[in-house]
Enzyme design. Structure first.
Site, short mmCIF file in Angstrom:
data_model
loop_
_atom_site.label_atom_id
_atom_site.label_comp_id
_atom_site.label_asym_id
_atom_site.label_seq_id
_atom_site.Cartn_x
_atom_site.Cartn_y
_atom_site.Cartn_z
N CYS A 1 0.84 -1.20 0.00
CA CYS A 1 0.00 0.00 0.00
C CYS A 1 0.88 1.26 0.00
O CYS A 1 2.10 1.17 0.18
CB CYS A 1 -0.91 0.00 1.22
SG CYS A 1 -0.04 0.16 2.80
N CYS B 1 2.97 1.64 3.11
CA CYS B 1 4.06 0.65 3.16
C CYS B 1 5.21 1.11 2.27
O CYS B 1 6.38 1.04 2.65
CB CYS B 1 3.55 -0.71 2.72
SG CYS B 1 2.20 -1.33 3.72
#
Length: 77
Positions: free
Chosen positions: A10, A13
């Site tokens: 994501c 991340c």
């Protein structure tokens, strides 16, 4: 030193990985940065919320993007 960024890929991340790379570059620490996307492996660390940052097997933060300054502190201890 081994730095692991735990997460599915994501935006948060990816940002955590980018900040870890920046902190390593700025401090000159010799570190391998690895992205871990395998949920079984993430759960082995007891992490339920990503992103998470693990340094040499020790979970430093989970569920939020750490600052570059925090990462620098953790990798220079």
């Amino acid at each position: 030193m081994r730095i692991e960024v735990l997460g599915s890929g994501c935006a948060k991340c990816n940002k955590t990985k980018e900040l870890a790379e920046k902190a390593v570059k700025e401090t000159g620490v010799d570190a391998e940065i690895v992205k871990v996307e395998d949920f079984d492996k993430i759960l082995e660390y007891g992490v339920m919320i990503t992103p998470a940052l693990v340094i040499d097997g020790d979970v430093k933060v989970a569920g939020k993007v750490p600052s570059v300054e925090d990462i620098k502190k953790w990798i220079t201890k």
